[in-house]
Design an enzyme around this catalytic site. Structure first.
Site, PDB file in Angstrom:
ATOM      1  N   GLU A 163     -37.485 -48.570   5.148  1.00 47.43           N
ATOM      2  CA  GLU A 163     -38.195 -47.965   5.719  1.00 47.43           C
ATOM      3  C   GLU A 163     -39.718 -47.845   5.128  1.00 47.43           C
ATOM      4  O   GLU A 163     -40.096 -47.895   5.697  1.00 47.43           O
ATOM      5  CB  GLU A 163     -38.084 -46.906   6.473  1.00 47.43           C
ATOM      6  CG  GLU A 163     -38.174 -46.060   6.465  1.00 47.43           C
ATOM      7  CD  GLU A 163     -36.825 -45.088   5.169  1.00 47.43           C
ATOM      8  OE1 GLU A 163     -35.760 -46.328   4.504  1.00 47.43           O
ATOM      9  OE2 GLU A 163     -37.071 -43.816   4.523  1.00 47.43           O
TER      10      GLU A 163
ATOM     11  N   CYS B 236     -30.471 -43.159   1.268  1.00 44.69           N
ATOM     12  CA  CYS B 236     -30.865 -41.093   0.786  1.00 44.69           C
ATOM     13  C   CYS B 236     -30.126 -40.173   1.237  1.00 44.69           C
ATOM     14  O   CYS B 236     -28.668 -40.446   1.225  1.00 44.69           O
ATOM     15  CB  CYS B 236     -32.806 -41.079   0.821  1.00 44.69           C
ATOM     16  SG  CYS B 236     -32.642 -40.375  -0.425  1.00 44.69           S
TER      17      CYS B 236
ATOM     18  N   HIS C  36     -35.749 -46.668  -0.213  1.00 41.61           N
ATOM     19  CA  HIS C  36     -35.876 -46.785   1.446  1.00 41.61           C
ATOM     20  C   HIS C  36     -36.683 -47.669   1.799  1.00 41.61           C
ATOM     21  O   HIS C  36     -37.717 -47.987   0.834  1.00 41.61           O
ATOM     22  CB  HIS C  36     -37.046 -45.605   1.777  1.00 41.61           C
ATOM     23  CG  HIS C  36     -36.670 -43.979   1.191  1.00 41.61           C
ATOM     24  ND1 HIS C  36     -36.461 -43.281   2.227  1.00 41.61           N
ATOM     25  CD2 HIS C  36     -36.078 -42.789   0.646  1.00 41.61           C
ATOM     26  CE1 HIS C  36     -35.907 -41.682   1.737  1.00 41.61           C
ATOM     27  NE2 HIS C  36     -35.850 -41.492   0.341  1.00 41.61           N
TER      28      HIS C  36
HETATM   29  N1  LIG Z   1     -35.231 -39.006   0.464  1.00 45.20           N
HETATM   30  C1  LIG Z   1     -34.159 -37.842   0.542  1.00 45.20           C
HETATM   31  O1  LIG Z   1     -33.351 -38.244   1.202  1.00 45.20           O
HETATM   32  C2  LIG Z   1     -34.123 -37.045  -0.129  1.00 45.20           C
HETATM   33  C3  LIG Z   1     -32.809 -36.522  -0.404  1.00 45.20           C
HETATM   34  C4  LIG Z   1     -31.819 -35.185  -0.629  1.00 45.20           C
HETATM   35  N2  LIG Z   1     -32.215 -35.201  -0.182  1.00 45.20           N
HETATM   36  C5  LIG Z   1     -32.349 -35.564  -2.136  1.00 45.20           C
HETATM   37  O2  LIG Z   1     -33.283 -35.252  -2.608  1.00 45.20           O
HETATM   38  O3  LIG Z   1     -31.810 -36.203  -3.220  1.00 45.20           O
END
Ligand SMILES: NC(=O)CC[C@H](N)C(=O)O
Length: 228
Positions: free
Chosen positions: A197, A86, A195
């Site tokens: 994790e 992400c 994600h």
């Molecule tokens: N969960 C995150 O890593 C968010 C990633 C980034 N800040 C977005 O909103 O795209």
């Protein structure tokens, strides 16, 4: 095997990443503050999700100038596994460790929900524990996950089998070619929006992310443990 979880101001998935490695895999892991300039003692580097520097300018655009990023580049050049999830993926793009760029989601909304992914390439150090074409469930949580690159780059990604994960069924953010995760040409730097994790135990709704971390450990054992 020892993992580093790099922490930037505004990271918020660092604890989940740490938990996945320490408690689910039982491997060594340490938090590394972004001012650290040496990652030589680690075998794999994890860049977690979050809102580094508040996502100002563009997600990842400031974090990529952190001191630690020179050490991340060095680790990548040494062939160590580097995983960006992400915001971590966004930072790898901004740092030029992966090709392409991230745009705001097509619907201009932050999306947080489980999605299905197809494992396009299970012959990487991150995906060897999956079946080819396996459909897995992993949550997304982002506002800027709309991956984009030019045509030539896309051709190269396809030719070199660098597209590792694609969204299965509905594409939540409008990403080019349904891309959810890519590796660099050498195959040791993976960036992905979903994600893994957050999908390491059935209690969380899915344990499909665990195989990704297991693949890294398997790779490391195969390349580092000498058997008589
Ligand atoms: N969960 C995150 O890593 C968010 C990633 C980034 N800040 C977005 O909103 O795209």
């Amino acid at each position: 095997m020892k993992f580093a979880v790099v922490v930037f101001p505004g990271s918020n998935c660092d604890v989940d990443m740490y938990h996945a490695i320490a408690d689910e895999l039982g491997e060594e892991v340490e938090y590394v503050w972004h001012e650290e300039d040496n990652l030589d003692r680690f075998d794999a580097i994890l860049l977690p999700g979050g809102f580094s520097y508040g996502d100002y300018l563009r997600s990842g655009a400031i974090a990529r100038f952190s001191k630690v990023m020179a050490a991340v580049k060095k680790a990548a050049e040494a062939g160590k596994p580097v995983l960006g999830v992400c915001n971590g993926f966004q930072i790898l793009l901004e740092a030029g460790l992966l090709p392409g760029a991230m745009r705001r989601n097509q619907g201009l909304k932050f999306i947080c929900r489980p999605v299905q992914l197809t494992v396009e390439n299970n012959e990487t150090m991150f995906t060897s524990a999956y079946e080819k074409g396996e459909v897995i469930t992993i949550p997304i949580a982002h506002g800027e996950g709309n991956y984009y690159c030019d045509e030539q780059t896309l051709e190269r990604l396809v030719e070199n089998r660098q597209i590792v994960f694609r969204y299965h069924g509905e594409n939540p953010n409008g990403s080019l070619a349904d891309i959810a995760g890519i590796v660099n040409e050498r195959g040791n730097v993976l960036g992905m929006m979903p994600h893994p994790e957050r999908a390491v135990d059935a209690l969380l709704g899915s344990a499909d992310g665990l195989k990704l971390f297991r693949s890294i450990v398997n790779y490391w054992r195969e390349t580092h443990v000498v058997t008589a």
